[in-house]
Design a protein around this motif. Structure first.
Motif, PDB file in Angstrom:
ATOM      1  N   ASP A   1       5.920   4.962   6.732  1.00 17.86           N
ATOM      2  CA  ASP A   1       5.955   4.623   5.306  1.00 17.86           C
ATOM      3  C   ASP A   1       4.982   3.497   5.002  1.00 17.86           C
ATOM      4  O   ASP A   1       4.337   3.486   3.950  1.00 17.86           O
ATOM      5  CB  ASP A   1       7.371   4.192   4.902  1.00 17.86           C
ATOM      6  CG  ASP A   1       8.390   5.283   5.125  1.00 17.86           C
ATOM      7  OD1 ASP A   1       8.458   6.193   4.296  1.00 17.86           O
ATOM      8  OD2 ASP A   1       9.094   5.221   6.148  1.00 17.86           O
ATOM      9  N   VAL A   2       4.907   2.537   5.936  1.00 15.85           N
ATOM     10  CA  VAL A   2       4.110   1.335   5.724  1.00 15.85           C
ATOM     11  C   VAL A   2       3.373   0.975   7.007  1.00 15.85           C
ATOM     12  O   VAL A   2       3.940   1.064   8.101  1.00 15.85           O
ATOM     13  CB  VAL A   2       5.003   0.140   5.307  1.00 15.85           C
ATOM     14  CG1 VAL A   2       4.205  -1.151   5.234  1.00 15.85           C
ATOM     15  CG2 VAL A   2       5.679   0.404   3.969  1.00 15.85           C
TER      16      VAL A   2
ATOM     17  N   ALA B   1      11.415  -0.404   4.157  1.00 19.17           N
ATOM     18  CA  ALA B   1      10.773   0.846   4.565  1.00 19.17           C
ATOM     19  C   ALA B   1      11.478   1.403   5.802  1.00 19.17           C
ATOM     20  O   ALA B   1      11.921   0.652   6.678  1.00 19.17           O
ATOM     21  CB  ALA B   1       9.296   0.618   4.869  1.00 19.17           C
TER      22      ALA B   1
ATOM     23  N   ALA C   1       0.647   9.039   1.452  1.00 21.51           N
ATOM     24  CA  ALA C   1       1.572   8.134   0.764  1.00 21.51           C
ATOM     25  C   ALA C   1       1.768   6.827   1.527  1.00 21.51           C
ATOM     26  O   ALA C   1       2.339   5.871   0.987  1.00 21.51           O
ATOM     27  CB  ALA C   1       2.922   8.816   0.565  1.00 21.51           C
ATOM     28  N   THR C   2       1.314   6.766   2.773  1.00 22.60           N
ATOM     29  CA  THR C   2       1.455   5.552   3.574  1.00 22.60           C
ATOM     30  C   THR C   2       0.761   4.373   2.892  1.00 22.60           C
ATOM     31  O   THR C   2      -0.374   4.498   2.431  1.00 22.60           O
ATOM     32  CB  THR C   2       0.843   5.757   4.974  1.00 22.60           C
ATOM     33  OG1 THR C   2       1.510   6.842   5.621  1.00 22.60           O
ATOM     34  CG2 THR C   2       0.977   4.503   5.819  1.00 22.60           C
ATOM     35  N   LYS C   3       1.442   3.237   2.855  1.00 19.48           N
ATOM     36  CA  LYS C   3       0.882   2.027   2.255  1.00 19.48           C
ATOM     37  C   LYS C   3       0.294   1.132   3.345  1.00 19.48           C
ATOM     38  O   LYS C   3       0.885   0.980   4.421  1.00 19.48           O
ATOM     39  CB  LYS C   3       1.957   1.251   1.492  1.00 19.48           C
ATOM     40  CG  LYS C   3       2.543   2.003   0.316  1.00 19.48           C
ATOM     41  CD  LYS C   3       3.640   1.180  -0.344  1.00 19.48           C
ATOM     42  CE  LYS C   3       4.261   1.929  -1.520  1.00 19.48           C
ATOM     43  NZ  LYS C   3       5.371   1.135  -2.136  1.00 19.48           N
ATOM     44  N   LEU C   4      -0.857   0.546   3.065  1.00 16.11           N
ATOM     45  CA  LEU C   4      -1.463  -0.450   3.942  1.00 16.11           C
ATOM     46  C   LEU C   4      -1.259  -1.816   3.300  1.00 16.11           C
ATOM     47  O   LEU C   4      -1.771  -2.083   2.204  1.00 16.11           O
ATOM     48  CB  LEU C   4      -2.953  -0.177   4.134  1.00 16.11           C
ATOM     49  CG  LEU C   4      -3.681  -1.124   5.103  1.00 16.11           C
ATOM     50  CD1 LEU C   4      -3.167  -0.947   6.529  1.00 16.11           C
ATOM     51  CD2 LEU C   4      -5.190  -0.895   5.051  1.00 16.11           C
ATOM     52  N   LEU C   5      -0.488  -2.695   3.970  1.00 15.39           N
ATOM     53  CA  LEU C   5      -0.094  -3.961   3.369  1.00 15.39           C
ATOM     54  C   LEU C   5      -0.450  -5.138   4.267  1.00 15.39           C
ATOM     55  O   LEU C   5      -0.478  -5.023   5.501  1.00 15.39           O
ATOM     56  CB  LEU C   5       1.410  -3.982   3.110  1.00 15.39           C
ATOM     57  CG  LEU C   5       1.970  -2.891   2.179  1.00 15.39           C
ATOM     58  CD1 LEU C   5       3.484  -2.997   2.103  1.00 15.39           C
ATOM     59  CD2 LEU C   5       1.349  -2.997   0.797  1.00 15.39           C
TER      60      LEU C   5
ATOM     61  N   PRO D   1      -7.650   2.508   3.017  1.00 12.13           N
ATOM     62  CA  PRO D   1      -6.931   3.681   2.500  1.00 12.13           C
ATOM     63  C   PRO D   1      -7.840   4.659   1.758  1.00 12.13           C
ATOM     64  O   PRO D   1      -7.563   5.867   1.738  1.00 12.13           O
ATOM     65  CB  PRO D   1      -5.898   3.061   1.551  1.00 12.13           C
ATOM     66  CG  PRO D   1      -5.685   1.685   2.076  1.00 12.13           C
ATOM     67  CD  PRO D   1      -7.039   1.240   2.551  1.00 12.13           C
TER      68      PRO D   1
ATOM     69  N   GLY E   1       7.095  -5.080   5.092  1.00 12.89           N
ATOM     70  CA  GLY E   1       7.667  -3.751   5.276  1.00 12.89           C
ATOM     71  C   GLY E   1       9.162  -3.682   5.046  1.00 12.89           C
ATOM     72  O   GLY E   1       9.788  -2.658   5.360  1.00 12.89           O
TER      73      GLY E   1
ATOM     74  N   TYR F   1      -7.626  -3.762   2.440  1.00 16.63           N
ATOM     75  CA  TYR F   1      -6.470  -3.099   1.833  1.00 16.63           C
ATOM     76  C   TYR F   1      -6.875  -2.124   0.728  1.00 16.63           C
ATOM     77  O   TYR F   1      -6.090  -1.250   0.359  1.00 16.63           O
ATOM     78  CB  TYR F   1      -5.489  -4.167   1.331  1.00 16.63           C
ATOM     79  CG  TYR F   1      -5.064  -5.057   2.462  1.00 16.63           C
ATOM     80  CD1 TYR F   1      -4.093  -4.640   3.362  1.00 16.63           C
ATOM     81  CD2 TYR F   1      -5.701  -6.282   2.692  1.00 16.63           C
ATOM     82  CE1 TYR F   1      -3.739  -5.436   4.441  1.00 16.63           C
ATOM     83  CE2 TYR F   1      -5.356  -7.080   3.765  1.00 16.63           C
ATOM     84  CZ  TYR F   1      -4.375  -6.647   4.647  1.00 16.63           C
ATOM     85  OH  TYR F   1      -4.038  -7.419   5.733  1.00 16.63           O
ATOM     86  N   GLU F   2      -8.068  -2.265   0.238  1.00 14.51           N
ATOM     87  CA  GLU F   2      -8.598  -1.301  -0.729  1.00 14.51           C
ATOM     88  C   GLU F   2      -9.486  -0.269  -0.050  1.00 14.51           C
ATOM     89  O   GLU F   2      -9.369   0.938  -0.316  1.00 14.51           O
ATOM     90  CB  GLU F   2      -9.400  -2.029  -1.810  1.00 14.51           C
ATOM     91  CG  GLU F   2     -10.022  -1.083  -2.839  1.00 14.51           C
ATOM     92  CD  GLU F   2     -10.812  -1.811  -3.902  1.00 14.51           C
ATOM     93  OE1 GLU F   2     -11.473  -1.132  -4.712  1.00 14.51           O
ATOM     94  OE2 GLU F   2     -10.763  -3.063  -3.938  1.00 14.51           O
TER      95      GLU F   2
END
Length: 321
Positions: free
Chosen positions: A267-268, A150, A299-303, A286, A147, A282-283
């Motif tokens: 954001d993340v 972010a 728009a939030t990213k899952l990492l 979201p 992150g 992760y696929e």
């Protein structure tokens, strides 16, 4: 030098970080089970050994070795405190009450009701900073992990338990009650089994999304007694029942994280803990959470974590600026 300690239920880990975040030392020992005084002594012993060892290594690297093989005396490091000792941060599986200073909400129950900060400061003869282990994970990943850069980071632990931490503009958010990010003990959306959590509440997110929770869900539906790791492995090898169990898990994780997005709008979101190593999350998650997020787009990213199981102990070290 910054020292971080991750005080877990089964192990205590220590790390020493240099000025640039480089790892100078990292070690683990078993946690004395159910023994508060033994736990204090184990932490103090690790800190003492770490300081001594890192000081010796730095001195030898900087000044070389005497002909007799001995290192020269260490010079004072400007980052050290007045007593010449390193800063110490400790991550714990609970929180310190802002009212009493005693530990609460800890799944390592021998810590509950104990003045951990005061006792460690007496043993170590310096100020100690304490934070929830999920907060430490979030701080680590926001500082120089997945992150980094972010503005708002929500760090999630999916392991033996379920926790969360919030970092905004590089600073840890603890909250008025020292429980910011504790989403694991909110009710799981869409589940009404009335199962009891150790915390005394019903249908907590932790009951479903933790490793033991995933195993219990599979056992409840299929009768098969598999660990979370077994379930993931069997699903990858084509086991239909295990695949369906993982799909239920992903749907629940999507619903639970959608609540976080609706409230915090990070954001993340960074995942840590043993279950975070399932790459399919992760696929798939979201793809599922959009149905539950109050927005036309997410728009939030899952990492995935960058520092692996070092994130918590690194974050404890980063409790000091």
């Amino acid at each position: 030098m910054r020292i971080g300690v991750d005080l877990g239920g089964s192990k205590i880990e220590i790390i020493a970080l240099g000025d640039g975040g480089e790892v100078l030392l990292r070690e683990r020992v078993a946690t004395p089970q159910g023994d508060y005084r033994g736990t204090l002594n184990a932490v103090a012993g690790l800190v003492s050994v770490a300081e001594s060892r890192v000081t010796s290594l730095r001195t030898c690297a900087r000044d070389g070795i005497h002909p007799d093989g001995a290192c020269r005396p260490a010079k004072r490091n400007p980052r050290q405190t007045e007593s010449g000792t390193a800063s110490v941060g400790v991550g714990i599986p609970g929180a310190e009450s802002l009212d009493t200073g005693l530990i609460k909400n800890a799944n390592s129950t021998c810590l509950i009701g104990q003045p951990l900060k005061r006792d460690l400061e007496a043993l170590l003869q310096r100020e100690v900073r304490i934070a929830n282990d999920a907060n430490c994970f979030a701080l680590s990943e926001a500082a120089d992990g997945a992150g980094a850069g972010a503005r708002v980071v929500f760090g999630v632990i999916l392991g033996t338990g379920v926790g969360g931490g919030i970092v905004v503009d590089g600073k840890l958010l603890t909250g008025a009650n020292a429980i910011a990010g504790e989403w694991g003990h909110n009710p799981m959306p869409g589940e009404y089994h009335k199962d009891a959590c150790y915390c005394g509440r019903k249908d907590c997110i932790e009951l479903y999304l933790s490793g033991p929770g995933l195993a219990a869900d599979h056992r409840r539906v299929t009768g098969a007694d598999f660990s979370a790791l077994d379930i993931a492995r069997h699903a990858a090898n084509g086991d239909a029942a295990c695949e369906v169990t993982l799909q239920r898990h992903e749907a629940r994780l999507a619903r639970a994280l959608a609540q976080v997005i609706n409230i915090l709008d990070p954001d993340v979101i960074v995942l840590g803990g043993g279950l975070s190593n399932m790459e399919r999350l992760y696929e798939n998650v979201p793809r599922l959470w959009g149905e539950h997020v109050f927005s036309d787009r997410v728009a939030t990213k899952l990492l995935k974590h960058r520092h692996g199981d070092s994130s918590g102990v690194r974050g404890a070290a980063w409790l000091w600026p």
